[in-house]
Write an enzyme that holds these catalytic residues in place. Structure first.
Site, PDB file in Angstrom:
ATOM      1  N   SER A 128       0.790  -1.112   0.046  1.00 49.23           N
ATOM      2  CA  SER A 128      -0.116   0.024   0.103  1.00 49.23           C
ATOM      3  C   SER A 128       0.755   1.047  -0.064  1.00 49.23           C
ATOM      4  O   SER A 128       0.389   2.280  -0.618  1.00 49.23           O
ATOM      5  CB  SER A 128      -1.083   0.016   1.244  1.00 49.23           C
ATOM      6  N   HIS A 179       0.955   4.646   4.748  1.00 52.84           N
ATOM      7  CA  HIS A 179       0.138   5.411   3.270  1.00 52.84           C
ATOM      8  C   HIS A 179       0.579   6.499   3.110  1.00 52.84           C
ATOM      9  O   HIS A 179       0.905   7.165   2.091  1.00 52.84           O
ATOM     10  CB  HIS A 179      -1.359   4.985   3.840  1.00 52.84           C
TER      11      HIS A 179
END
Length: 255
Positions: A128, A179
């Protein structure tokens, strides 16, 4: 740009890095989680990011989590995101710059988790952070290199980015720092890797990979009937892509 009209063989030939990464995601999941071969289960434990182990000198854990996933839904969602948003950037940057950007953003995401997260025993894995790095590069384009991305695709990036950012904070068990720092890493490296970049063009890719002979040079009266897609079809593909993207988000949130 984000509408995939290539067939399977074309996709692998046109975007070898994205294809390799997706194949690696599922191969590792298959060996580590589905088949659960002993040596690969140990490799997953060896490669998972954990702050206290990194602090003790196991610095490879800043890199290895980029290629590992917790379960099939996790691998599927990240692979879908990579297939949707990775090919255009791979074509624009080239294979070498793309893989360096991808790994750099992933490392920055893991490094940010190590530095900022107060939980010494927090463990994390997944692509991610690297994928948010791709968003970071696109955001830099939208803000500073508008000639590389048109208005419609800029709107798609901003919409998907907003959804991804919202889900980062809304869903449980998400590495928020991974993230955010992955996004920062992609944005930070964008000025360097975009210096000689050109706008995405599927026609240029097909031309580059084609091997015309004398028969191909002759005029084809039906050539205009074989255009890749119309504007209406493009809008429909984009809409379905966003719907599938949201459905995968919901699926991952329930598992």
């Amino acid at each position: 740009m984000f509408v995939r009209t290539e067939n399977f063989r074309e996709f692998i030939r046109f975007y070898p890095i994205v294809s390799f990464l997706v194949g690696l995601h599922f191969a590792l999941w298959l060996l580590m989680d589905f088949v659960q071969l002993g040596i690969f289960v140990e490799l997953k434990q060896w490669g998972t990011g954990m702050n206290v182990l990194i602090l003790n000198g196991e610095y490879w854990r800043l890199v290895t989590p980029i290629f590992l996933h917790g379960d099939f839904a996790h691998a599927l969602f990240n692979s879908f995101s990579l297939v949707l948003f990775g090919p255009a950037l791979e074509q624009m940057l080239g294979k070498i710059k793309f893989i360096w950007m991808y790994i750099f953003a992933g490392i920055v995401g893991n490094l940010g988790t190590f530095v900022v997260d107060p939980d010494a025993y927090y463990w994390h894995l997944g692509a991610s952070g690297a994928i948010f790095g791709i968003f970071g590069v696109y955001l830099f384009m939208v803000m500073n290199r508008k000639q590389l991305i048109d208005t419609a695709n800029s709107q798609i990036i901003l919409a998907i980015f907003a959804i991804g950012l919202f889900m980062t904070f809304a869903r449980p068990n998400i590495n928020i720092y991974g993230h955010l720092f992955g996004l920062i890493g992609g944005f930070a490296i964008a000025p360097v890797i975009l210096r000689n970049a050109r706008p995405f063009s599927l026609w240029q890719i097909r031309t580059r990979h084609s091997r015309p002979d004398r028969e191909d040079i002759s005029f084809d009266p039906n050539r205009w009937k074989n255009r890749p897609y119309s504007k209406k079809k493009t809008g429909k593909y984009i809409l379905w892509g966003i719907i599938i993207f949201l459905a995968l988000f919901a699926l991952a949130n329930r598992m």
